[in-house]
Design a protein around this motif. Structure first.
Motif, short mmCIF file in Angstrom:
data_model
loop_
_atom_site.label_atom_id
_atom_site.label_comp_id
_atom_site.label_asym_id
_atom_site.label_seq_id
_atom_site.Cartn_x
_atom_site.Cartn_y
_atom_site.Cartn_z
N LEU A 407 22.09 66.32 33.43
CA LEU A 407 22.32 66.05 32.23
C LEU A 407 23.89 65.94 32.06
N ASP A 408 24.62 66.75 32.49
CA ASP A 408 26.26 66.56 32.36
C ASP A 408 26.67 65.24 33.09
N SER A 409 25.98 65.11 34.31
CA SER A 409 26.48 63.72 35.00
C SER A 409 26.22 62.53 34.24
N ALA A 410 25.24 62.52 33.41
CA ALA A 410 24.90 61.23 32.76
C ALA A 410 25.65 61.25 31.43
N VAL A 411 26.37 62.26 30.82
CA VAL A 411 27.15 62.01 29.63
C VAL A 411 28.44 61.33 29.82
N GLY A 412 28.89 60.62 28.83
CA GLY A 412 29.99 59.75 29.07
C GLY A 412 29.99 58.34 28.41
N TYR A 413 30.95 57.62 28.92
CA TYR A 413 31.03 56.29 28.17
C TYR A 413 30.69 55.02 29.32
N TYR A 414 29.77 54.18 28.82
CA TYR A 414 29.34 53.02 29.84
C TYR A 414 29.94 51.68 29.00
N ALA A 415 30.23 50.79 30.06
CA ALA A 415 30.51 49.61 29.25
C ALA A 415 29.96 48.26 30.30
N SER A 416 29.42 47.64 29.57
CA SER A 416 28.88 46.09 29.93
C SER A 416 30.11 44.86 29.56
N ASN A 417 29.74 43.80 29.77
CA ASN A 417 30.79 42.68 29.69
C ASN A 417 31.08 42.63 27.97
N SER A 418 30.05 43.05 27.15
CA SER A 418 30.19 42.77 25.87
C SER A 418 29.76 44.29 24.78
N THR A 419 29.49 45.16 25.65
CA THR A 419 29.18 46.39 24.83
C THR A 419 29.65 47.71 25.31
N VAL A 420 30.01 48.80 24.68
CA VAL A 420 30.50 50.09 24.97
C VAL A 420 29.47 50.80 24.28
N MET A 421 28.87 51.73 25.44
CA MET A 421 27.79 52.79 25.19
C MET A 421 28.51 54.13 25.32
N ARG A 422 27.79 55.01 24.40
CA ARG A 422 28.34 56.47 24.82
C ARG A 422 26.82 57.37 24.87
N VAL A 423 26.85 57.99 25.96
CA VAL A 423 25.88 59.01 26.33
C VAL A 423 26.02 60.41 25.69
N GLN A 424 25.28 61.20 24.99
CA GLN A 424 25.68 62.50 24.73
C GLN A 424 24.17 63.30 24.87
N LYS A 425 24.43 64.63 25.27
CA LYS A 425 23.62 65.51 25.50
C LYS A 425 23.24 66.28 24.31
N GLN A 426 22.01 66.33 23.86
CA GLN A 426 21.75 66.97 22.53
C GLN A 426 21.28 68.46 22.79
N PRO A 427 21.17 69.47 21.76
CA PRO A 427 20.75 70.84 22.04
C PRO A 427 19.34 71.17 22.57
N ASP A 428 18.48 70.02 22.52
CA ASP A 428 17.28 70.07 23.31
C ASP A 428 17.16 69.58 24.69
N ASP A 429 18.26 69.27 25.15
CA ASP A 429 18.31 68.77 26.51
C ASP A 429 17.65 67.44 26.52
N SER A 430 17.69 66.78 25.46
CA SER A 430 17.61 65.36 25.58
C SER A 430 19.08 64.58 25.67
N LEU A 431 18.87 63.16 26.03
CA LEU A 431 20.05 62.35 25.82
C LEU A 431 19.90 61.33 24.59
N SER A 432 21.05 60.93 24.15
CA SER A 432 21.02 59.98 23.08
C SER A 432 22.09 58.94 23.40
#
Length: 687
Positions: A407-432
């Motif tokens: 989970l911790d490894s997945a968290v962070g910012y990701y970019a493509s050629n036209s979009t910036v995404m943010r992956v966050q860990k939630q209290p129930d151990d899910s990702l958003s």
């Protein structure tokens, strides 16, 4: 007397025309296929708002069904005919690839020799440009930033060579990656094929293609937009119900061809028959086979995307819709403003489909769905597959406990050629996952509730057909998506974004953040004037270029006057990147992206009431003026003028002399004037 070859071609064309004239309603053995295709086309028109669609089904050397749908001209209520042309966008790349392979067959070039051996003026800012080969143009691995779109789409013929502009632009550009390292979609490679053909043959690209491909195949309804087409010869495109002018797509090699399904069917037949149609040979069998080899097997491509398994010219040589039923398929699709197309060939089974359409949201994806349905039904009708597949209805997969490290490894910012995404860990151990919205300067939720499943991918209960994984390779981390696509009976994988860390903002770039720049050096009737605004956005420590709502992150660490492209993503989401360069022009900081120049909005001269004059400078740059929100303005001497409101939304446009009321919205209005260098334009502002 005509040579025997010309007589044979003419006779073949006559037989073909006689054949298709009676086969649009039915054809023995394909009744179910035709019904499927008609249903698919009509459903897609309803879904996308397409004004017209035209298609053809090919079996061997016969067009067994061709039909058109909708209206080519809404005003006259004219339906498209078999000869109605569509701009086929990037499906044009197949013609460019054939042209290159023709040169190979003639012994004039070699795929694996450096491009500069043939185009001696080719150079780039990166010294590794010398390693770019001809093959790399065809398989998208040259390392070019992507596409120089300045002047690419106009509503009048461009008075200079677009491909020469691209060649000149590349001299100031650096490579995105080492030549051959990976394949990522790049239009400029195919645009340079025009220059390659001219350098080797001494003929223009359009002339060579006509003589070596179109004429031998009897492709009489295919042409490049060198001039205006006769009214009624092409399908008009509509934005909602608003008719648009003829599109001059000036990048002929990468997207400019106008054609018909019947003509492109002959290209498909050529592939089905290993390089020839009837007695006319276009390519050697070896060249056709080489075009069908998966080029991504030999370069960096950590996640296999079947939709982007590039051949030479082909988008994919393992078309996933056919692959899902055990059939090999080659596909090329094309998208350009308000047109879309697709061509799919099943070489071992002797079948092919060509689909073209116009207007609103119809694109290559829409054409692909129609083409897949037709081919799948035809394969079933021929007994090649047991039955027509049905769209997937995937269940939610069982949960698996994710470790803290995953989970911790997945968290962070990701970019493509036209979009910036943010992956966050939630209290129930899910990702958003959220995506940054430049319009609101805020993060907008995209997908939530992602939990690890038994296939080691993250998905939620609502959309089990979409799942995510996070991989690390070559010292970079990526987010990948598995998704249902096409007709809906299969999934595919793609690399969606690269993990990025905020590089920080040096003072020089921080001072430019939030400012706006306006287009300055586009050709006067370019469609780019619809969206002339460019901004530099900062958020969470990142610097990003905002054009038309798309965000490209850049690295300002390169220096105070250059922020560099910073993504290394194969397939398609790393395409069309640019360095941001600061040019000192007229004593101001202007921004250059590729060959496009933007001037600062904050220094535009305010127009005073009464009469004034504007002179277009020697560079030919467009001149901007700031106006009050109310009143009227008259223009005399401009070639093209455009009026925008305070938000830079176009409100009025005209050619030559004219006048317009100001938009009466916001705090200001903006007028841009285009004309040849040295032109004196007179303005009269009335308040």
């Amino acid at each position: 007397m005509k040579p025997l070859r010309s007589v044979i071609v003419a006779v073949c064309c006559l037989v073909y025309l006689l054949y298709i004239s009676g086969c649009s309603s039915s054809s023995p053995g394909y009744t179910a296929t035709i019904n499927e295709g008609r249903t698919a086309a009509r459903e897609m028109m309803e879904q996308t708002g397409a004004s017209s669609i035209s298609l053809a089904l090919i079996d061997g050397e016969q067009v067994v069904w061709t039909e058109t749908f909708g209206l080519a001209d809404k005003a006259s209520r004219t339906a498209p005919s078999a000869d109605t042309m569509y701009c086929i966008g990037s499906t044009s790349k197949m013609v460019a690839a054939i042209a290159v392979m023709k040169l190979v067959d003639l012994g004039l070039i070699s795929l694996d020799r450096p491009l500069r051996n043939y185009i001696t003026s080719f150079s780039m800012a990166s010294p590794e440009y010398a390693q770019v080969t001809v093959r790399m143009l065809l398989n998208h691995s040259a390392g070019f930033p992507g596409g120089d779109y300045r002047n690419s789409e106009t509503s009048t013929p461009l008075p200079f060579s677009f491909s020469a502009q691209v060649l000149e632009t590349l001299k100031t550009q650096r490579l995105k990656h080492a030549p051959g390292y990976m394949s990522v979609y790049a239009n400029d490679g195919f645009t340079l094929i025009e220059q390659l053909v001219s350098a080797v043959t001494g003929k223009s690209y359009a002339q060579f293609v006509q003589e070596e491909i179109f004429t031998p195949l009897g492709m009489n309804t295919s042409r490049y937009p060198l001039d205006y087409f006769p009214d009624g010869s092409f399908a008009k495109r509509y934005a909602d119900d608003s008719p648009q002018p003829q599109l001059f797509l000036n990048s002929f090699g990468s997207g400019g061809l106008y054609s018909t399904p019947g003509d492109m069917a002959k290209i498909a037949m050529m592939f089905l028959k290993k390089g020839k149609v009837g007695t006319v040979r276009i390519l050697s069998e070896a060249s056709v086979a080489a075009m069908g080899v998966d080029q991504t097997l030999f370069s960096f491509n950590p996640v296999k995307s079947k939709s982007f398994s590039y051949g030479l010219g082909w988008d994919t040589v393992i078309q996933p819709g056919l692959g899902a039923v055990g059939v090999t398929g080659w596909q090329k699709g094309g998208d350009v403003t308000l047109y879309g197309s697709a061509m799919i060939v099943a070489p071992a089974d002797g079948l092919a489909v060509v689909v073209m359409g116009a207007s609103n949201s119809f694109g290559s994806g829409s054409a692909t769905v129609i083409a897949e349905r037709i081919l799948l039904r035809a394969l079933a009708e021929k007994g090649r597959i047991a039955a027509m597949p049905t769209p997937l209805n995937l269940p939610t997969r069982p949960l698996k406990t994710a470790s803290s490290g995953q989970l911790d490894s997945a968290v962070g910012y990701y970019a493509s050629n036209s979009t910036v995404m943010r992956v966050q860990k939630q209290p129930d151990d899910s990702l958003s996952i959220a995506r940054y919205d430049a319009a609101t300067s805020a993060w907008q939720s995209w997908i939530t509730g992602l939990k690890l499943r038994d296939d080691d991918r993250f998905s939620n209960n609502e959309k089990p057909g979409m799942s995510f994984s996070f991989i690390t390779t070559d010292a970079r981390q990526y987010v990948t998506i598995r998704y249902v696509t096409g007709y809906g009976h299969y999934q595919d994988d793609i690399i969606q974004g690269q993990k990025i860390a905020a590089p920080g903002l040096p003072a020089a770039w921080s001072s430019r953040a939030g400012k706006s720049w306006l287009l300055a050096n586009e050709y006067r009737d370019s469609e780019a004037w619809e969206s002339p605004l460019m901004r530099l956005n900062t958020f969470d420590g990142f610097l990003a270029v905002n054009r038309g709502g798309g965000l490209q992150v850049v690295d300002p660490a390169a220096g105070d006057t250059r922020a560099g492209m910073m993504l290394t993503i194969p397939q398609v989401y790393g395409r069309d990147l640019d360095d941001v360069a600061i040019d000192t022009t007229r004593g101001e900081e202007w921004i250059r992206l590729g060959s496009t120049l933007y001037r600062p909005q904050e220094t535009i001269t305010a127009l005073s009431a009464g009469s004034s004059a504007v002179t277009i400078g020697a560079e030919g740059f467009a001149e901007w003026r700031k106006l009050p929100p109310t009143g009227s303005v008259s223009i005399s001497g401009a070639s093209v003028w455009r009026l925008y409101d305070a938000g830079l939304e176009q409100k009025a446009t005209g050619t030559g002399d004219g006048s317009t009321m100001l938009p009466d919205s916001g705090t200001a209005a903006y007028l841009v004037l285009s004309a040849p260098p040295g032109t004196r334009i007179t303005l009269n502002l009335v308040q």
